[in-house]
Design a protein around this motif. Structure first.
Motif, PDB file in Angstrom:
ATOM      1  N   GLY C 338       0.795  -1.226   0.000  1.00  0.00           N
ATOM      2  CA  GLY C 338       0.000   0.000   0.000  1.00  0.00           C
ATOM      3  C   GLY C 338       0.826   1.273   0.000  1.00  0.00           C
ATOM      4  O   GLY C 338       0.305   2.347  -0.285  1.00  0.00           O
ATOM      5  N   THR C 339       2.093   1.170   0.311  1.00  0.00           N
ATOM      6  CA  THR C 339       2.890   2.396   0.283  1.00  0.00           C
ATOM      7  C   THR C 339       3.220   2.825  -1.136  1.00  0.00           C
ATOM      8  O   THR C 339       3.478   3.989  -1.380  1.00  0.00           O
ATOM      9  CB  THR C 339       4.202   2.222   1.077  1.00  0.00           C
ATOM     10  OG1 THR C 339       4.923   1.133   0.498  1.00  0.00           O
ATOM     11  CG2 THR C 339       3.933   1.924   2.536  1.00  0.00           C
ATOM     12  N   ILE C 378      -5.469   2.705   5.199  1.00  0.00           N
ATOM     13  CA  ILE C 378      -4.087   3.081   5.497  1.00  0.00           C
ATOM     14  C   ILE C 378      -3.345   3.408   4.209  1.00  0.00           C
ATOM     15  O   ILE C 378      -2.613   4.382   4.124  1.00  0.00           O
ATOM     16  CB  ILE C 378      -3.384   1.942   6.265  1.00  0.00           C
ATOM     17  CG1 ILE C 378      -4.085   1.724   7.601  1.00  0.00           C
ATOM     18  CG2 ILE C 378      -1.901   2.252   6.458  1.00  0.00           C
ATOM     19  CD1 ILE C 378      -3.555   0.560   8.401  1.00  0.00           C
ATOM     20  N   TYR C 379      -3.598   2.569   3.191  1.00  0.00           N
ATOM     21  CA  TYR C 379      -2.961   2.791   1.887  1.00  0.00           C
ATOM     22  C   TYR C 379      -3.253   4.197   1.358  1.00  0.00           C
ATOM     23  O   TYR C 379      -2.382   4.849   0.785  1.00  0.00           O
ATOM     24  CB  TYR C 379      -3.440   1.722   0.900  1.00  0.00           C
ATOM     25  CG  TYR C 379      -3.690   2.195  -0.503  1.00  0.00           C
ATOM     26  CD1 TYR C 379      -2.651   2.280  -1.431  1.00  0.00           C
ATOM     27  CD2 TYR C 379      -4.972   2.568  -0.904  1.00  0.00           C
ATOM     28  CE1 TYR C 379      -2.890   2.729  -2.722  1.00  0.00           C
ATOM     29  CE2 TYR C 379      -5.219   3.011  -2.185  1.00  0.00           C
ATOM     30  CZ  TYR C 379      -4.184   3.099  -3.092  1.00  0.00           C
ATOM     31  OH  TYR C 379      -4.426   3.544  -4.356  1.00  0.00           O
ATOM     32  N   SER C 382      -0.831   6.505   3.423  1.00  0.00           N
ATOM     33  CA  SER C 382       0.586   6.261   3.676  1.00  0.00           C
ATOM     34  C   SER C 382       1.475   6.744   2.539  1.00  0.00           C
ATOM     35  O   SER C 382       1.225   6.465   1.376  1.00  0.00           O
ATOM     36  CB  SER C 382       0.820   4.773   3.947  1.00  0.00           C
ATOM     37  OG  SER C 382       0.435   4.012   2.821  1.00  0.00           O
ATOM     38  N   PHE C 385       3.149   6.897  -1.797  1.00  0.00           N
ATOM     39  CA  PHE C 385       1.991   6.892  -2.690  1.00  0.00           C
ATOM     40  C   PHE C 385       0.728   6.918  -1.836  1.00  0.00           C
ATOM     41  O   PHE C 385       0.200   5.874  -1.474  1.00  0.00           O
ATOM     42  CB  PHE C 385       2.024   5.666  -3.604  1.00  0.00           C
ATOM     43  CG  PHE C 385       0.917   5.641  -4.614  1.00  0.00           C
ATOM     44  CD1 PHE C 385       0.884   6.580  -5.631  1.00  0.00           C
ATOM     45  CD2 PHE C 385      -0.087   4.696  -4.536  1.00  0.00           C
ATOM     46  CE1 PHE C 385      -0.139   6.569  -6.565  1.00  0.00           C
ATOM     47  CE2 PHE C 385      -1.111   4.681  -5.478  1.00  0.00           C
ATOM     48  CZ  PHE C 385      -1.140   5.618  -6.480  1.00  0.00           C
ATOM     49  N   GLY C 386       0.278   8.110  -1.481  1.00  0.00           N
ATOM     50  CA  GLY C 386      -0.918   8.237  -0.652  1.00  0.00           C
ATOM     51  C   GLY C 386      -1.981   9.031  -1.384  1.00  0.00           C
ATOM     52  O   GLY C 386      -2.026  10.255  -1.314  1.00  0.00           O
TER      53      GLY C 386
END
Ligand code: NA
Ligand code: NA
Lengths: 318, 173, 438
Positions: C338-339, C378-379, C382, C385-386
């Motif tokens: 997810g980052t 959260i992805y 965070s 890449f948010g």
């Protein structure tokens, strides 16, 4: 060698687990380890209706598929895959393939959708589907005016001819539609499955044993791979398939019967079992629709003729 | 020659934008059809047999054929984190690679779906339902059309890259 | 070549192509085509790609996506969020931190109407952020609450993330929608509690905001509720239809889309141009999503066929740890992906592999879907890449830097992680509501 066979059973289905546990080890045993089968669930490699081509091209080594999926590709499969209201028991239908003219015409239809690259090992049904209904449909005459969910072409036509009005709604809608009375009965699945999806709670008059659908499956192999097998292994594979299907049929039927008896005793549902006379009347009506359907193509006609001949032979038809 | 290519790119852009905006109207129709089906089913107790198959065909058309529009606006979802790190000059080279790889991949997809699409044209595949429409055949052909449109627009973008007339990144997130 | 090596090569190939900015759909398509052709030869390899890619267009549930996107686009252009925000200001009364609390409440209501994240953050960023900054609210807290609360759009149903999860994991979307409601409210409560505690400890973070109407008795303030009536009706129309089982998720989405047009019309904001622009934007958004799905499905089909799925499942199930820790490992993987990855890519890479393992371990895939959607929260926030941060950046005042936004969302990421752990430890938080719907 290990052969990858894609089935149209889903990953979590009872049938997948039962076959994997009880029957996959047996084929290795029967062939001295020369044939081992890895069963991959529905859609894991290609969508169910693409398996004949996938087998032909060797993307998968074989398929174990409910051939209703192929009815849009070749109308003969509508007749071979589920001759609505045709046979009374899965054993009769399996006999059509194993001992009757079934495999020959089936292979022709399979050639049509696989460019002749897939070999039919065997074909048989494994259960007779129940028909959950929210109002009692006790006799053939009770069908009149009932709204029945039946999206498949042939089922829809047969119900229509029997005086019901078929409705096409997605499977995900069946529960709500039965609950709210949008339909009176719905083409769904085997008794146990309908019970576990809660259909019998909202449709308390299930017709069991069912009156319409008995989906049939095929085991096919990539032709080249099939031809590389020894004569003995080929025979073993075919025998094994029919034994496995017969066993699966028996287990599913036992489960269905036990649960239906239990539900009926508990007063949860009223299980309706049609008299033979009513079943025969529906078959007579259905036969006209089969004939119309068979007019869609020469292979469909051939498939129906083979079925009719066998039904006469075993005394189902005059 | 330069002007000729510029005209080709501009013409392709117009085709893509027009198709994309036409697709938007198709989505309108899909919404209307789906809502209508609910009204028919629960208002008039009369579900249709065609609604789902038609809606799916329309929606798939809109979905697949809007690709030219999406490509023209550079709205394909990608990760552009490196853009800041490598600086504009190197990123311009990356842009070229992006376009070329895209052309390659979509051409590969065209090759993959070509023979299935030709097959259903020669021998239609039906849905096997009560309606028994040719929806499955249609979807294969429309996907092929979408891929062709995609590649054509990519070539237009390629021309723009060479001529330095690229459009701003649409920030496709 | 063993499946381990092939897996590593595939991952490296994906990362390399993604890093140079190649669209994700093209990236997965390229890797799947190359793998298919190398493994099966041209004919069979092409066939497997085409069969899987075409099948995507047969997924009826996927049609809900453009409908929900359109609905969000229409709502974004109407003043409904603004009115809602004002009503809540008057209803909420005067207390320290009221505007932040009110922002969260508005975000929850908007989330119950919208299935996508972007539009909601834009709305809140345009309405609530200037207000909070003007009143002297702490910048970091204001920015953080908008990103975090705005992200709730895809946890509180309806949610496009849950629709796509339902398709990939083959579980009921209706159940997912029922299961995610309480966890969504839980996160919102955590955000509110956090804000209230912080302003209590440090009153300078949030001055008390006074508008004349808040001085009225509560009963009289109730008449300002009318700003919430239309949203309530729309929420009932969409979620009510889904929960009662009257229509499919797709049809409910169509009802919502028509409903949003009706709402805009009632408010006198509907025009042909507005509807047309909303539809064009929808075409652009969903037109890019479909290629992502096509590529991902193609890759998964190939990878399964060469034994990758079994390999990864085997690796997960052979881990010598308690089943719940397997779930924790999965969540950690999703969090790391997810980052830097797009959510659809994360979903299609992980879910087809994780979902069967989850079931084998005896857990409910619906519960796992909720955990997944919470992880996607959260992805959104965070770095690097948010997406939620990017969206806020696009509407925030010029002097708000992306770095500042990333710093501001950190405490909220911690809150999201706490919420995730709570649902992980107490599955009933998610599964209680669907058991009632049954
Ligand atoms: Na939502
Ligand atoms: Na992120």
């Amino acid at each position: 060698a290990t052969y990858t066979v894609q089935t149209s059973f889903n990953a979590g289905d009872f049938s997948t687990q039962y076959l994997t546990e009880h029957w996959l080890p047996k084929i290795a045993e029967m062939t001295g380890g020369r044939v081992e089968i890895a069963l991959t669930p529905n859609g894991s490699v290609v969508p169910a209706k693409e398996t004949p081509h996938a087998v032909g091209l060797g993307v998968i080594d074989g398929d174990w598929t409910s051939v209703n999926y192929f009815s849009g590709l070749e109308p003969a499969f509508a007749i071979l895959g589920d001759l609505i209201s045709g046979y009374d028991t899965p054993q009769q239908m399996a006999g059509f393939c194993e001992n009757g003219p079934g495999e020959a015409v089936w292979q022709k239809a399979l050639d049509e959708v696989s460019d002749g690259e897939a070999h039919l090992v065997g074909c048989a049904p494994y259960s007779r589907e129940a028909l959950p209904a929210r109002v009692p449909i006790r006799t053939f005459d009770d069908l009149k005016g009932k709204k029945i969910r039946a999206p498949e072409g042939l089922a829809s036509a047969v119900f229509q001819a029997a005086g019901a009005s078929p409705v096409s709604i997605p499977f995900s809608e069946v529960y709500g539609a039965l609950e709210k009375g949008i339909v009176d009965a719905a083409d769904a699945s085997a008794y146990v499955n309908n019970a576990s999806t809660g259909l019998n709670d909202v449709a308390r008059y299930p017709l069991y044993p069912g009156i319409h659908s008995m989906p049939s499956m095929q085991l096919s192999f990539n032709r080249e791979k099939w031809e590389d097998l020894s004569e003995a292994d080929r025979k073993a594979l075919r025998d094994w398939f029919y034994m496995a299907m017969a066993d699966l049929t028996r287990v599913v039927a036992e489960q269905d019967a036990a649960l239906a008896a239990k539900d009926a005793a508990a007063g949860k549902v009223e299980v309706i079992d049609w008299a033979q006379a009513d079943r025969d009347r529906l078959r007579d009506v259905a036969r006209i629709e089969w004939e119309k359907f068979a007019a869609k193509g020469p292979l469909a006609k051939e498939a129906l003729d083979a079925n009719l001949a066998y039904m006469k032979q075993i005394g189902l038809l005059k | 020659m330069r002007r000729f290519f510029a005209c080709c790119a501009a013409a392709m852009d117009r085709v893509s934008v027009f198709t994309g905006q036409a697709c938007a109207s198709l989505l309108f129709a899909c919404i209307a059809l789906s809502a209508l089906e609910v009204v028919m089913r629960y208002g008039f107790d009369h579900p249709t047999s065609w609604s789902i198959e038609v809606t799916m065909a329309l929606c798939a058309t809109a979905w697949v054929l809007s690709v030219g529009y999406v490509t023209e606006r550079n709205r394909h979802i990608s990760i552009t984190m490196l853009e800041i790190l490598v600086g504009p000059k190197l990123w311009r080279r990356f842009r070229l690679i992006q376009i070329l790889v895209s052309i390659g991949a979509v051409t590969g997809l065209i090759l993959a779906i070509w023979s299935p699409a030709m097959r259903v044209i020669a021998r239609p595949e039906y849905s096997g339902t009560a309606l028994n429409s040719i929806q499955p055949s249609y979807l294969k052909v429309v996907l092929l059309a979408g891929c062709v449109l995609y590649v054509a627009q990519l070539f237009a973008n390629l021309i723009r890259w060479f001529q330095g007339t690229e459009k701003e990144d649409g920030g496709g997130h | 070549m063993g499946i381990e090596i092939i897996t590593i090569l595939i991952v490296l190939g994906l990362l390399a192509l993604m890093a140079i900015g190649i669209p994700l759909g093209v990236t997965t398509l390229t890797v799947s085509l190359v793998t298919a052709v190398l493994y099966f030869g041209e004919r069979a390899g092409f066939f497997i790609v085409s069969a899987n890619v075409t099948e995507v267009l047969h997924k009826y549930e996927l049609i809900a996506v453009p409908f929900f996107v359109f609905m969000a686009n229409v709502l974004e252009r109407s003043g409904i969020a603004h009115t809602l925000f004002e009503s809540m200001a008057i209803l909420g009364g005067r207390f320290r931190g009221s505007v932040a609390v009110q922002t969260t409440v508005v975000a929850v209501v908007l989330a119950a109407m919208s299935g996508i994240m972007g539009g909601e953050i834009v709305m809140l960023g345009l309405i609530a952020l200037p207000q909070m900054l003007r009143l002297g609210y702490d910048r970091k807290m204001s920015i953080g609450i908008i990103c975090a609360a705005g992200a709730l759009a895809t946890l509180i149903p309806p949610s496009v993330v849950l629709i796509v999860y339902g398709l990939a994991a083959q579980v009921s979307i209706t159940k997912l929608f029922a299961a995610s409601a309480v966890p969504g409210l839980l996160l919102a409560s955590l955000f509110i509690a956090y804000v209230l505690v912080r302003v209590r400890l440090n009153p300078s973070l949030a001055p008390i905001y006074d508008i004349p109407e808040t001085g009225l008795p509560f009963v009289q303030r109730l008449r300002f509720l009318n700003g919430a009536i239309l949203p309530a009706v729309l929420i009932m129309a969409v979620l009510g239809v889904i929960y009662s089982g009257v229509a499919t998720v797709t049809e409910a989405a169509a009802i919502g889309a028509v409903g949003s047009l009706v709402v805009a019309a009632v408010r006198g904001e509907l025009s042909w141009t507005m509807a047309r622009d909303a539809m064009r934007r929808t075409a652009l958004t969903v037109g890019s999503i479909i290629w992502l799905v096509l590529g991902a499905v193609s890759l998964i089909g190939i990878y399964n066929r060469i034994g990758g799925g079994d390999f990864l499942r085997g690796m997960l199930t052979s881990l010598d740890i308690a089943p719940i820790w397997v779930i924790v490992v999965m969540m950690a993987i999703v969090m790391v992906l997810g980052t830097f990855l797009e959510w659809i890519a994360i979903l299609f890479i992980t879910v087809p592999i994780f979902a069967p393992v989850v079931q084998d371990l005896g857990y409910d895939p619906v519960w796992f879907g909720v955990l997944f959607a919470m992880n996607i929260q959260i992805y959104y926030l965070s770095p690097p890449f948010g997406p939620a941060c990017f969206f806020l950046k696009s509407v925030a005042p010029k002097d708000v830097e992306l770095q500042e936004i990333f710093a501001a969302v950190m405490p909220f990421i911690a809150l999201q992680a706490i919420g995730l752990l709570l649902v992980l430890a107490f599955p009933d938080i998610a599964l209680w509501l669907p058991s009632l719907v049954e």
